[in-house]
Design a protein around this motif. Structure first.
Motif, PDB file in Angstrom:
ATOM      1  N   ARG A  34      34.831  39.750  37.665  1.00 56.78           N
ATOM      2  CA  ARG A  34      35.503  40.837  38.388  1.00 56.78           C
ATOM      3  C   ARG A  34      34.519  41.932  38.795  1.00 56.78           C
ATOM      4  N   ALA A  35      33.563  42.229  37.910  1.00 57.60           N
ATOM      5  CA  ALA A  35      32.579  43.268  38.216  1.00 57.60           C
ATOM      6  C   ALA A  35      31.656  42.831  39.351  1.00 57.60           C
ATOM      7  N   LEU A  36      31.210  41.595  39.324  1.00 61.18           N
ATOM      8  CA  LEU A  36      30.331  41.086  40.373  1.00 61.18           C
ATOM      9  C   LEU A  36      31.056  40.986  41.713  1.00 61.18           C
ATOM     10  N   ALA A  37      32.355  40.649  41.670  1.00 64.65           N
ATOM     11  CA  ALA A  37      33.135  40.460  42.891  1.00 64.65           C
ATOM     12  C   ALA A  37      33.603  41.776  43.496  1.00 64.65           C
ATOM     13  N   ASP A  38      33.515  42.856  42.742  1.00 61.48           N
ATOM     14  CA  ASP A  38      33.988  44.161  43.218  1.00 61.48           C
ATOM     15  C   ASP A  38      33.162  44.604  44.426  1.00 61.48           C
ATOM     16  N   ARG A  39      33.847  44.932  45.522  1.00 61.27           N
ATOM     17  CA  ARG A  39      33.144  45.262  46.764  1.00 61.27           C
ATOM     18  C   ARG A  39      32.565  46.677  46.769  1.00 61.27           C
ATOM     19  N   HIS A  40      32.976  47.513  45.829  1.00 63.83           N
ATOM     20  CA  HIS A  40      32.463  48.876  45.765  1.00 63.83           C
ATOM     21  C   HIS A  40      31.401  49.047  44.682  1.00 63.83           C
ATOM     22  N   CYS A  45      32.806  39.809  46.808  1.00 65.11           N
ATOM     23  CA  CYS A  45      33.091  38.465  47.305  1.00 65.11           C
ATOM     24  C   CYS A  45      34.566  38.142  47.096  1.00 65.11           C
ATOM     25  N   ASP A  46      35.026  37.113  47.806  1.00 59.49           N
ATOM     26  CA  ASP A  46      36.358  36.567  47.550  1.00 59.49           C
ATOM     27  C   ASP A  46      36.338  35.669  46.326  1.00 59.49           C
TER      28      ASP A  46
END
Length: 267
Positions: A34-40, A45-46
């Motif tokens: 979730r942390a890596l995928a977070d756009r901010h 990423c999706d």
């Protein structure tokens, strides 16, 4: 600090962070994903993909682990599979939770043999038996859907105007309906002279610019209902995929990929 190299890629705007862990193992928690995928606050990423060595020698060239934006692990992602083939740089047989998928490099595009679609209620799965070609259910104005599994569950609604559907509101409602024990991807499709126009609410990811398995599932459902014939162009907000399926056979998906950048991060 342990730096991990990654690739940022996308297929028609459906974007991925890809780690190659075939030689050096990489374990990720749902919180880290979730942390890596977070756009901010992360890379953004999706889906997050980990390339791994296959589980058994001789069965595949590599394995692929797939995580959604929310940290949940899933079995299939068509656009990510195309990106992994492009990253490998050659034709490859990939072990996934949905089975073995063969990818072939073409002229500016990658073709994936997505295998046989799941058309039985317990394959998806649904909570109880019903005809997957015409589910006798509905949510507000969305009625008479079809259901198809492409290694992950999809429900498909054929509508007169896909852009008019409030998918941001209805998508989560349908995704979490008890009819779908493993949640579901929600596809809203409009048949047109140039093919199928499609919007997708992906379970665990939300609205995305493209969904490869959604395009495959929607084409299968449309062909089953004799609304189109294969091969068919499926137009998504991020671009177009070519899907081919003949009843009884495997589904083929062809489309482009883009390598955005390579970087390193301390997970």
């Amino acid at each position: 600090m342990a730096q991990h190299r990654f690739h940022k890629m996308h297929g028609l705007g459906n974007d991925f962070v890809i780690f190659d862990a075939r030689e050096h193992d990489l374990s990720l928690t749902a919180e880290q994903v979730r942390a890596l995928a977070d756009r901010h606050l992360g890379i953004g990423c999706d889906q997050l993909i980990v390339m791994r060595a296959p589980s058994a020698t001789g069965t595949a060239d590599m394995a692929m682990q797939i995580f959604n934006h929310d940290g949940s692990e899933v079995s299939a992602c068509g656009n990510a599979t195309r990106c992994v083939v492009a990253l490998a740089g050659h034709d490859v047989l990939i072990e996934t939770g949905a089975g073995l998928l063969r990818g072939t490099l073409g002229d500016g595009a990658v073709t994936i043999d997505m295998g046989l679609p799941g058309l039985e209620w317990d394959t998806l799965p649904l909570a109880y038996p019903m005809d997957t070609a015409h589910l006798p259910v509905g949510w507000e104005d969305l009625t008479d859907p079809a259901a198809v599994s492409m290694g992950n569950p999809h429900v498909i609604f054929f509508v007169a105007d896909g852009a008019a559907v409030d998918l941001e509101r209805l998508g989560p409602l349908i995704e979490h309906d008890p009819l779908f024990p493993e949640r579901v991807n929600v596809n809203v499709a409009q048949i047109a002279d140039d093919g199928i126009h499609l919007r997708v609410w992906e379970r665990g990811a939300g609205l995305t610019l493209a969904c490869g398995t959604g395009a495959c599932a929607t084409a299968v459902a449309a062909i089953r209902r004799k609304l189109v014939t294969g091969p068919v162009q499926v137009h998504l907000p991020g671009g177009t995929l070519t899907i081919d399926w003949q009843p009884g056979g495997p589904v083929s998906m062809t489309g482009p990929t883009t390598h955005v950048f390579t970087g390193e991060i301390d997970i």
